[in-house]
Scaffold this motif. Structure first.
Motif, PDB file in Angstrom:
ATOM      1  N   LEU B 185       0.813  -1.221   0.000  1.00 41.76           N
ATOM      2  CA  LEU B 185       0.000   0.000   0.000  1.00 41.76           C
ATOM      3  C   LEU B 185       0.846   1.270   0.000  1.00 41.76           C
ATOM      4  CD1 LEU B 185      -2.929  -0.955   2.444  1.00 41.76           C
ATOM      5  CD2 LEU B 185      -2.719  -1.365  -0.004  1.00 41.76           C
ATOM      6  N   CYS B 186       2.138   1.146   0.349  1.00 38.75           N
ATOM      7  CA  CYS B 186       3.014   2.321   0.392  1.00 38.75           C
ATOM      8  C   CYS B 186       4.092   2.302  -0.690  1.00 38.75           C
ATOM      9  CB  CYS B 186       3.695   2.426   1.752  1.00 38.75           C
ATOM     10  SG  CYS B 186       2.582   2.829   3.106  1.00 38.75           S
ATOM     11  N   SER B 187       4.065   1.317  -1.599  1.00 35.42           N
ATOM     12  CA  SER B 187       5.032   1.233  -2.693  1.00 35.42           C
ATOM     13  C   SER B 187       6.474   1.043  -2.217  1.00 35.42           C
ATOM     14  CB  SER B 187       4.943   2.468  -3.604  1.00 35.42           C
ATOM     15  OG  SER B 187       5.523   2.169  -4.861  1.00 35.42           O
ATOM     16  N   VAL B 188       6.660   0.128  -1.264  1.00 33.02           N
ATOM     17  CA  VAL B 188       8.012  -0.265  -0.871  1.00 33.02           C
ATOM     18  C   VAL B 188       8.105  -1.796  -0.916  1.00 33.02           C
ATOM     19  CG1 VAL B 188       8.428   1.781   0.542  1.00 33.02           C
ATOM     20  CG2 VAL B 188       7.442  -0.257   1.611  1.00 33.02           C
ATOM     21  N   VAL B 189       9.308  -2.302  -0.707  1.00 28.60           N
ATOM     22  CA  VAL B 189       9.520  -3.750  -0.749  1.00 28.60           C
ATOM     23  C   VAL B 189       9.439  -4.302   0.677  1.00 28.60           C
ATOM     24  CG1 VAL B 189      11.212  -5.554  -1.278  1.00 28.60           C
ATOM     25  CG2 VAL B 189      10.970  -3.574  -2.796  1.00 28.60           C
ATOM     26  N   GLY B 190       8.686  -5.378   0.857  1.00 29.03           N
ATOM     27  CA  GLY B 190       8.605  -5.990   2.186  1.00 29.03           C
ATOM     28  C   GLY B 190       8.634  -7.492   2.063  1.00 29.03           C
ATOM     29  N   MET B 191       9.467  -8.137   2.869  1.00 27.92           N
ATOM     30  CA  MET B 191       9.520  -9.590   2.798  1.00 27.92           C
ATOM     31  C   MET B 191       9.242 -10.267   4.128  1.00 27.92           C
ATOM     32  SD  MET B 191      12.407 -12.317   1.602  1.00 27.92           S
ATOM     33  CE  MET B 191      11.930 -12.708  -0.074  1.00 27.92           C
ATOM     34  N   LYS B 192       8.368 -11.272   4.068  1.00 22.69           N
ATOM     35  CA  LYS B 192       8.210 -12.194   5.183  1.00 22.69           C
ATOM     36  C   LYS B 192       9.002 -13.449   4.851  1.00 22.69           C
ATOM     37  CE  LYS B 192       5.503 -15.717   5.884  1.00 22.69           C
ATOM     38  NZ  LYS B 192       6.235 -16.665   6.733  1.00 22.69           N
ATOM     39  N   PRO B 193      10.093 -13.695   5.572  1.00 23.59           N
ATOM     40  CA  PRO B 193      10.883 -14.900   5.289  1.00 23.59           C
ATOM     41  C   PRO B 193      10.143 -16.173   5.716  1.00 23.59           C
ATOM     42  CG  PRO B 193      12.127 -13.248   6.550  1.00 23.59           C
ATOM     43  CD  PRO B 193      10.686 -12.860   6.606  1.00 23.59           C
ATOM     44  N   THR B 194      10.688 -17.315   5.332  1.00 27.54           N
ATOM     45  CA  THR B 194      10.169 -18.610   5.780  1.00 27.54           C
ATOM     46  C   THR B 194      10.059 -18.616   7.306  1.00 27.54           C
ATOM     47  OG1 THR B 194      11.463 -19.619   4.005  1.00 27.54           O
ATOM     48  CG2 THR B 194      10.567 -21.115   5.675  1.00 27.54           C
ATOM     49  N   TYR B 195       8.977 -19.208   7.809  1.00 27.29           N
ATOM     50  CA  TYR B 195       8.842 -19.334   9.257  1.00 27.29           C
ATOM     51  C   TYR B 195      10.058 -20.094   9.805  1.00 27.29           C
ATOM     52  CZ  TYR B 195       7.039 -20.420  13.850  1.00 27.29           C
ATOM     53  OH  TYR B 195       6.898 -20.515  15.204  1.00 27.29           O
ATOM     54  N   GLY B 196      10.737 -19.520  10.790  1.00 28.25           N
ATOM     55  CA  GLY B 196      11.918 -20.173  11.367  1.00 28.25           C
ATOM     56  C   GLY B 196      13.238 -19.685  10.778  1.00 28.25           C
ATOM     57  N   ARG B 197      13.164 -18.890   9.718  1.00 27.14           N
ATOM     58  CA  ARG B 197      14.374 -18.381   9.059  1.00 27.14           C
ATOM     59  C   ARG B 197      15.035 -17.282   9.905  1.00 27.14           C
ATOM     60  NH1 ARG B 197      17.832 -19.941   4.854  1.00 27.14           N
ATOM     61  NH2 ARG B 197      18.777 -20.269   6.876  1.00 27.14           N
ATOM     62  N   VAL B 198      14.193 -16.462  10.541  1.00 28.99           N
ATOM     63  CA  VAL B 198      14.689 -15.368  11.392  1.00 28.99           C
ATOM     64  C   VAL B 198      14.255 -15.663  12.829  1.00 28.99           C
ATOM     65  CG1 VAL B 198      14.618 -12.876  11.822  1.00 28.99           C
ATOM     66  CG2 VAL B 198      14.428 -13.735   9.479  1.00 28.99           C
ATOM     67  N   SER B 199      15.163 -15.536  13.744  1.00 25.43           N
ATOM     68  CA  SER B 199      14.849 -15.834  15.144  1.00 25.43           C
ATOM     69  C   SER B 199      13.762 -14.903  15.687  1.00 25.43           C
ATOM     70  CB  SER B 199      16.103 -15.667  16.007  1.00 25.43           C
ATOM     71  OG  SER B 199      15.753 -15.699  17.382  1.00 25.43           O
ATOM     72  N   ARG B 200      12.831 -15.479  16.441  1.00 26.49           N
ATOM     73  CA  ARG B 200      11.788 -14.677  17.082  1.00 26.49           C
ATOM     74  C   ARG B 200      12.144 -14.312  18.517  1.00 26.49           C
ATOM     75  NH1 ARG B 200       7.601 -17.341  18.125  1.00 26.49           N
ATOM     76  NH2 ARG B 200       8.418 -19.384  17.602  1.00 26.49           N
ATOM     77  N   TYR B 201      13.326 -14.691  18.971  1.00 23.79           N
ATOM     78  CA  TYR B 201      13.712 -14.368  20.340  1.00 23.79           C
ATOM     79  C   TYR B 201      13.725 -12.846  20.534  1.00 23.79           C
ATOM     80  CZ  TYR B 201      16.449 -14.007  24.622  1.00 23.79           C
ATOM     81  OH  TYR B 201      16.860 -13.700  25.886  1.00 23.79           O
ATOM     82  N   GLY B 202      12.928 -12.377  21.495  1.00 23.64           N
ATOM     83  CA  GLY B 202      12.859 -10.939  21.742  1.00 23.64           C
ATOM     84  C   GLY B 202      11.825 -10.209  20.899  1.00 23.64           C
ATOM     85  N   LEU B 203      11.155 -10.953  20.016  1.00 28.63           N
ATOM     86  CA  LEU B 203       9.985 -10.397  19.312  1.00 28.63           C
ATOM     87  C   LEU B 203       8.796 -10.597  20.245  1.00 28.63           C
ATOM     88  CD1 LEU B 203       7.939  -9.718  16.999  1.00 28.63           C
ATOM     89  CD2 LEU B 203       8.294 -12.024  16.144  1.00 28.63           C
ATOM     90  N   ILE B 204       8.122  -9.534  20.601  1.00 26.70           N
ATOM     91  CA  ILE B 204       6.988  -9.655  21.521  1.00 26.70           C
ATOM     92  C   ILE B 204       5.887 -10.443  20.811  1.00 26.70           C
ATOM     93  CG2 ILE B 204       5.246  -8.393  22.827  1.00 26.70           C
ATOM     94  CD1 ILE B 204       7.355  -6.186  23.253  1.00 26.70           C
ATOM     95  N   ALA B 205       5.519 -11.581  21.408  1.00 27.74           N
ATOM     96  CA  ALA B 205       4.720 -12.573  20.698  1.00 27.74           C
ATOM     97  C   ALA B 205       3.260 -12.156  20.540  1.00 27.74           C
ATOM     98  CB  ALA B 205       4.789 -13.897  21.450  1.00 27.74           C
ATOM     99  N   SER B 209       2.963 -19.319  16.149  1.00 22.91           N
ATOM    100  CA  SER B 209       3.165 -20.244  15.028  1.00 22.91           C
ATOM    101  C   SER B 209       3.126 -19.508  13.684  1.00 22.91           C
ATOM    102  CB  SER B 209       2.140 -21.383  15.062  1.00 22.91           C
ATOM    103  OG  SER B 209       0.901 -20.977  14.530  1.00 22.91           O
ATOM    104  N   LEU B 210       2.903 -18.210  13.709  1.00 26.58           N
ATOM    105  CA  LEU B 210       2.763 -17.433  12.468  1.00 26.58           C
ATOM    106  C   LEU B 210       3.725 -16.251  12.372  1.00 26.58           C
ATOM    107  CD1 LEU B 210      -1.129 -17.267  12.756  1.00 26.58           C
ATOM    108  CD2 LEU B 210       0.085 -18.663  11.083  1.00 26.58           C
ATOM    109  N   ASP B 211       4.116 -15.683  13.511  1.00 27.91           N
ATOM    110  CA  ASP B 211       4.935 -14.465  13.520  1.00 27.91           C
ATOM    111  C   ASP B 211       6.275 -14.675  12.821  1.00 27.91           C
ATOM    112  OD1 ASP B 211       3.022 -13.376  15.250  1.00 27.91           O
ATOM    113  OD2 ASP B 211       4.221 -13.640  17.059  1.00 27.91           O
ATOM    114  N   GLN B 212       6.701 -13.694  12.065  1.00 28.94           N
ATOM    115  CA  GLN B 212       8.042 -13.722  11.489  1.00 28.94           C
ATOM    116  C   GLN B 212       8.511 -12.293  11.246  1.00 28.94           C
ATOM    117  OE1 GLN B 212      11.449 -15.961  10.300  1.00 28.94           O
ATOM    118  NE2 GLN B 212       9.755 -16.365  11.623  1.00 28.94           N
ATOM    119  N   ILE B 213       9.801 -12.047  11.483  1.00 27.54           N
ATOM    120  CA  ILE B 213      10.398 -10.719  11.304  1.00 27.54           C
ATOM    121  C   ILE B 213      10.951 -10.607   9.884  1.00 27.54           C
ATOM    122  CG2 ILE B 213      12.240  -9.173  12.124  1.00 27.54           C
ATOM    123  CD1 ILE B 213      12.131 -10.888  14.785  1.00 27.54           C
ATOM    124  N   GLY B 214      10.875  -9.413   9.316  1.00 26.26           N
ATOM    125  CA  GLY B 214      11.449  -9.245   7.979  1.00 26.26           C
ATOM    126  C   GLY B 214      11.740  -7.791   7.660  1.00 26.26           C
TER     127      GLY B 214
END
Lengths: 97, 492
Positions: B185-205, B209-214
């Motif tokens: 919606l803002c005309s930028v690039v955004g990626m959701k990596p494969t689940y488990g590709r980026v550590s969720r440690y310290g991501l407020i849950a 089973s779905l959250d992923q950082i990108g």
């Protein structure tokens, strides 16, 4: 009706939330509509299908049981809204006689 | 003459390396731009000016010593959901106001190792629950392409700030589309990596089973640069995948001759904006002209994804958010006993969408309803995964629009939660299946609002996604900052 105001109030209690009568009415109406939408799943026969809990299957992760450094006590409790020394302070849990 | 707003991260790094620019100058440039433009956009909850200048000075020292890191001296914005040691982290919720984490999320640690500069905390829907960033407890972020419209959500602050050039790039998180939808919606690039590709440690849950950082970036190359830094195994996250991380930059510029692109008929749906459909179809033609083969595929259970998602994510959220009880951190409202204190604290601290999801999640998990909702949703989730498995037997990537419509007006959908939930109909199935996917700008509608194309890949195949996204980006070349946010462009 999929859900009643009484059920919403009961679930709110289980979730440790409390609503004004107006809020309870609003949530009841909204959840009723959302749950009705979710009923579309009942069109599908899922007999014998294993549920997915995690999309990428991984086996249990094991590690050696070794001690390692952690947070200092002061850091661990430093965000508590109320505390006494290194303990969290809370209102009464068991009523006095 | 170089305008920093036209530089990607690699080019910026070259300027820093050649000493044509210092990180302090670059950081000051962005902090000044935030002061000038963010009053209107409200993409940042808080800037961390002092910390940013310290980190910039440190980066300049490291550069002077000859150190070379992909993000050394590069100023980034961080979605306010990633715990950062010593920096207030609120999840845009009253209940976490004043919370200062005593540790870094693994991704923050990785960015620090790479030498980034922490500009500030980006706005979001409270606890990442929403599709418009209107559920923030603190402020409503505007879309830089039309400030009467939403930027998408929940990473709306990240997308708006990147789109308006208020940081080099940003991190977001994606549970049902929260990176891809605002990026589109803002005309930028955004990626959701494969689940488990980026550590969720310290991501407020929110929904574990779905959250992923990108990454949220101005172009595909920056996406690859940041991805390379943040991906990788982490023993602190038991769902982290122990696979090596490829050099994502190496896949950019490779030919896509013979690549098979799947088009799922279920994703070009009734009610979709005509401009959205046509724009994505045009981009598919670009891939075809570059040698890709277009293959029709079917994902027959897609229509059930939104229902499955709102059962699973609310169930997980009701459990994850039980920790906010006024005892360990955040706000507390007093009561005569502990139960009353819990209730008063949680009722005052959570906003209305968060409460709605906690109630719904508690309901679907409660005795007597568990089988009908939660178990059923898990089973249909299996069918949705199997749909993707079957489709990927016939193709390498799947291409769809990101959202059925362009950005809607602020306030337009707030009264109707179900309509808001349906905004994510094209992104949610990807999270349910744990797959990687990107949103890449592919056009504008008749009124000038951005359109995003979604490219979905096989598990851990982020490289092929980036390869195809790069081809589209090179031909369309939409990585522009809206004219009105170009003012006072510092030049070196």
């Amino acid at each position: 009706m999929k859900i009643t105001k009484e059920v919403v109030e009961y679930v709110a209690h289980l979730s440790r939330l409390e609503f004004s009568p107006d809020e309870a009415d609003m949530y009841t109406a909204q959840l009723d509509r959302i749950l009705a939408y979710m009923d579309t799943l009942n069109k599908l026969d899922t007999t014998g299908i294993e549920p997915t809990t995690h999309a990428i299957p991984l086996v249990d992760v094991m590690r050696a049981d070794e001690t390692a450094g952690g947070l200092a006590v002061e850091e661990s409790v430093g965000n508590a809204p109320e505390r006494i020394d290194s303990f969290f302070k809370v209102p009464p849990i068991i009523e006095a006689e | 003459m170089t305008d920093f707003l036209d530089c990607d991260i690699a080019e910026t790094r070259e300027l820093l390396k050649k000493k044509e620019l210092t990180s302090v100058e670059l950081t000051t440039f962005y902090l000044d731009r935030i002061k000038e433009h963010d009053v209107e956009l409200a993409s940042y909850l808080r800037t961390t000016e002092e910390l940013a200048m310290q980190m910039a000075q440190e980066a300049d020292r490291r550069i002077a010593m000859g150190e070379d890191q992909p993000l050394l001296g590069v100023p980034l914005g961080i979605k306010d959901i990633l715990c950062t040691k010593g920096v207030e982290t609120t999840c845009a919720s009253q209940i976490l106001k004043g919370f200062v984490p005593p540790y870094d999320a693994t991704v923050i640690g990785r960015l620090k190792g790479s030498g980034f500069v922490h500009l500030g905390r980006l706005n979001m829907d409270e606890f990442a629950m929403g599709s418009s960033t209107e559920n923030s407890s603190f402020q409503v972020t505007k879309n830089p392409w039309d400030t009467t419209r939403i930027p998408g959500g929940s990473s709306g602050g990240s997308a708006a700030a990147v789109a308006a050039g208020l940081c080099s790039a940003a991190l977001g998180t994606d549970t049902g589309g929260s990176i891809r939808q605002p990026a589109g919606l803002c005309s930028v690039v955004g990626m959701k990596p494969t689940y488990g590709r980026v550590s969720r440690y310290g991501l407020i849950a929110f929904a574990s089973s779905l959250d992923q950082i990108g990454p949220v970036t101005r172009n595909v190359r920056d996406c690859a640069t940041i991805l390379r830094v943040i991906c990788g195994h982490d023993p602190l996250d038991s769902t982290s995948i122990p696979e090596p991380v490829p050099d994502y930059l190496a896949s950019l510029g490779r030919e896509i001759q013979g690549m098979r692109i799947g088009l799922p008929k279920e994703y070009f749906i009734e009610g979709m904006d005509r401009d959205v459909k046509e724009s994505v179809e045009q981009s598919v033609k670009i891939l075809e002209r570059n040698g890709a083969a277009i293959v029709p595929v079917s994902l027959p259970h897609s229509e059930y994804a939104v229902a499955v998602y709102y059962i699973i994510c609310t169930a997980e959220a009701s459990s994850n958010l039980a920790r906010y009880d006024g005892v360990k951190y955040g706000m507390r409202v007093g009561g005569k006993d502990i139960i009353q204190m819990y209730k008063k604290t949680r009722s005052a601290g959570f906003g209305s969408e968060v409460k709605r999801r906690i109630i719904l999640g508690t309901y679907v998990l409660s005795s007597g309803y568990y089988d009908a909702y939660y178990r059923k949703a898990g089973q249909v989730r299996t069918l949705i995964r199997q749909d993707f498995d079957k489709a990927f037997e016939r193709c390498d990537l799947i291409v769809t629009p990101v959202s059925p419509t362009t950005a809607f007006k602020i306030g337009e959908r707030t009264e109707d939660p179900l309509t808001m939930y349906l905004s994510d109909i094209l992104t949610i199935p990807v999270n349910l299946a744990g797959l990687p996917a990107i949103s890449v700008p592919c056009g504008f509608d008749a009124t000038g609002l951005p359109i995003g194309m979604q490219i979905i890949g096989k598990p851990l195949d982020e490289s092929t996604i980036l390869q195809a996204a790069f081809v589209v980006e090179q031909e369309i070349g939409l990585n522009k900052i809206p004219e009105r946010f170009r003012s006072r462009g510092y030049q070196s």
